[in-house]
Design a protein around this motif. Structure first.
Motif, mmCIF file in Angstrom:
data_model
loop_
_atom_site.group_PDB
_atom_site.id
_atom_site.type_symbol
_atom_site.label_atom_id
_atom_site.label_comp_id
_atom_site.label_asym_id
_atom_site.label_seq_id
_atom_site.Cartn_x
_atom_site.Cartn_y
_atom_site.Cartn_z
ATOM 1 N N THR A 52 54.082 33.131 -13.847
ATOM 2 C CA THR A 52 53.522 31.981 -13.139
ATOM 3 C C THR A 52 54.139 31.845 -11.752
ATOM 4 O O THR A 52 53.426 31.570 -10.781
ATOM 5 C CB THR A 52 53.756 30.692 -13.951
ATOM 6 O OG1 THR A 52 53.164 30.856 -15.238
ATOM 7 C CG2 THR A 52 53.145 29.487 -13.270
ATOM 8 N N SER A 56 52.112 32.000 -8.295
ATOM 9 C CA SER A 56 52.130 30.854 -7.380
ATOM 10 C C SER A 56 52.502 31.293 -5.969
ATOM 11 O O SER A 56 51.955 30.767 -4.989
ATOM 12 C CB SER A 56 53.075 29.765 -7.884
ATOM 13 O OG SER A 56 54.418 30.198 -7.823
ATOM 14 N N ILE A 67 41.995 32.459 -8.025
ATOM 15 C CA ILE A 67 42.914 31.337 -8.250
ATOM 16 C C ILE A 67 42.967 30.938 -9.711
ATOM 17 O O ILE A 67 43.962 30.372 -10.175
ATOM 18 C CB ILE A 67 42.558 30.136 -7.351
ATOM 19 C CG1 ILE A 67 43.699 29.107 -7.310
ATOM 20 C CG2 ILE A 67 41.277 29.476 -7.805
ATOM 21 C CD1 ILE A 67 44.909 29.580 -6.596
ATOM 22 N N HIS A 68 41.926 31.272 -10.474
ATOM 23 C CA HIS A 68 41.923 30.908 -11.890
ATOM 24 C C HIS A 68 43.009 31.655 -12.667
ATOM 25 O O HIS A 68 43.465 31.175 -13.687
ATOM 26 C CB HIS A 68 40.537 31.126 -12.513
ATOM 27 C CG HIS A 68 40.117 32.558 -12.564
ATOM 28 N ND1 HIS A 68 39.469 33.160 -11.517
ATOM 29 C CD2 HIS A 68 40.250 33.482 -13.529
ATOM 30 C CE1 HIS A 68 39.222 34.415 -11.835
ATOM 31 N NE2 HIS A 68 39.683 34.644 -13.048
ATOM 32 N N ASP A 69 43.446 32.816 -12.159
ATOM 33 C CA ASP A 69 44.557 33.528 -12.812
ATOM 34 C C ASP A 69 45.829 32.682 -12.774
ATOM 35 O O ASP A 69 46.560 32.585 -13.759
ATOM 36 C CB ASP A 69 44.815 34.876 -12.136
ATOM 37 C CG ASP A 69 43.727 35.888 -12.415
ATOM 38 O OD1 ASP A 69 42.971 35.709 -13.399
ATOM 39 O OD2 ASP A 69 43.621 36.861 -11.638
ATOM 40 N N TYR A 70 46.072 32.058 -11.616
ATOM 41 C CA TYR A 70 47.237 31.180 -11.510
ATOM 42 C C TYR A 70 47.085 29.944 -12.388
ATOM 43 O O TYR A 70 48.035 29.515 -13.033
ATOM 44 C CB TYR A 70 47.472 30.752 -10.055
ATOM 45 C CG TYR A 70 48.472 29.628 -9.957
ATOM 46 C CD1 TYR A 70 49.825 29.852 -10.226
ATOM 47 C CD2 TYR A 70 48.077 28.335 -9.650
ATOM 48 C CE1 TYR A 70 50.746 28.825 -10.177
ATOM 49 C CE2 TYR A 70 48.986 27.304 -9.595
ATOM 50 C CZ TYR A 70 50.312 27.552 -9.854
ATOM 51 O OH TYR A 70 51.216 26.528 -9.814
ATOM 52 N N THR A 71 45.890 29.385 -12.415
ATOM 53 C CA THR A 71 45.648 28.188 -13.225
ATOM 54 C C THR A 71 45.891 28.471 -14.702
ATOM 55 O O THR A 71 46.527 27.679 -15.401
ATOM 56 C CB THR A 71 44.211 27.680 -13.014
ATOM 57 O OG1 THR A 71 44.003 27.478 -11.618
ATOM 58 C CG2 THR A 71 43.979 26.388 -13.749
ATOM 59 N N ILE A 72 45.407 29.596 -15.180
ATOM 60 C CA ILE A 72 45.608 29.978 -16.584
ATOM 61 C C ILE A 72 47.084 30.208 -16.865
ATOM 62 O O ILE A 72 47.622 29.732 -17.868
ATOM 63 C CB ILE A 72 44.765 31.224 -16.929
ATOM 64 C CG1 ILE A 72 43.284 30.880 -16.907
ATOM 65 C CG2 ILE A 72 45.171 31.795 -18.285
ATOM 66 C CD1 ILE A 72 42.360 32.078 -16.972
ATOM 67 N N SER A 74 49.644 29.019 -15.263
ATOM 68 C CA SER A 74 50.357 27.750 -15.160
ATOM 69 C C SER A 74 50.185 26.917 -16.424
ATOM 70 O O SER A 74 51.153 26.327 -16.937
ATOM 71 C CB SER A 74 49.842 26.975 -13.949
ATOM 72 O OG SER A 74 50.433 25.702 -13.890
ATOM 73 N N THR A 75 48.971 26.880 -16.948
ATOM 74 C CA THR A 75 48.718 26.140 -18.184
ATOM 75 C C THR A 75 49.452 26.771 -19.355
ATOM 76 O O THR A 75 50.029 26.068 -20.191
ATOM 77 C CB THR A 75 47.206 26.082 -18.468
ATOM 78 O OG1 THR A 75 46.560 25.486 -17.344
ATOM 79 C CG2 THR A 75 46.904 25.278 -19.710
ATOM 80 N N SER A 78 53.044 25.832 -19.142
ATOM 81 C CA SER A 78 53.230 24.434 -19.521
ATOM 82 C C SER A 78 53.222 24.264 -21.037
ATOM 83 O O SER A 78 54.092 23.595 -21.610
ATOM 84 C CB SER A 78 52.136 23.575 -18.882
ATOM 85 O OG SER A 78 52.224 22.258 -19.331
#
Length: 103
Positions: A52, A56, A67-72, A74-75, A78
């Motif tokens: 992550t 980022s 950008i969805h690679d980072y979103t996934i 990051s989730t 988390s």
């Protein structure tokens, strides 16, 4: 919605060594297996957070095309962190309960 393309994202679900492929857990009397599960989980958490962090930095510098690679990622980081904290809290709670027992 199909999830057949999830391999392209690079997501590999964490499956502890003591869980068989049919989902049943193997229960033994040794505490060393629990210790190794905890260490494996912490290693997995570190790997997910490192991934992550790398994504980022790429997103911030503009080198990340999707950008969805980072979103996934990051989730996933988390959720993995929340799971680790929940396991830690349960372990502390169990230890405190054992300490309150009268001999």
């Amino acid at each position: 919605m199909s999830v057949s393309g999830i391999e392209s994202v690079g997501f590999t679900p964490y499956v502890p060594a003591s869980v068989s492929t049919n989902g049943s857990a193997k229960v033994t009397g040794s505490g060393s297996e629990f210790g190794s599960l905890v260490l494996d989980g912490l290693d997995r958490l570190e790997q997910v957070q490192d991934k992550t962090d790398q994504l980022s930095v790429k997103a911030a510098t503009g080198d990340l095309n999707a950008i969805h690679d980072y979103t996934i990622a990051s989730t996933e980081a988390s959720v993995t962190t929340q799971l680790t904290v929940a396991v830690r809290n349960k372990a502390v709670e169990a230890f405190n309960e054992i300490m309150r027992m009268q001999v």
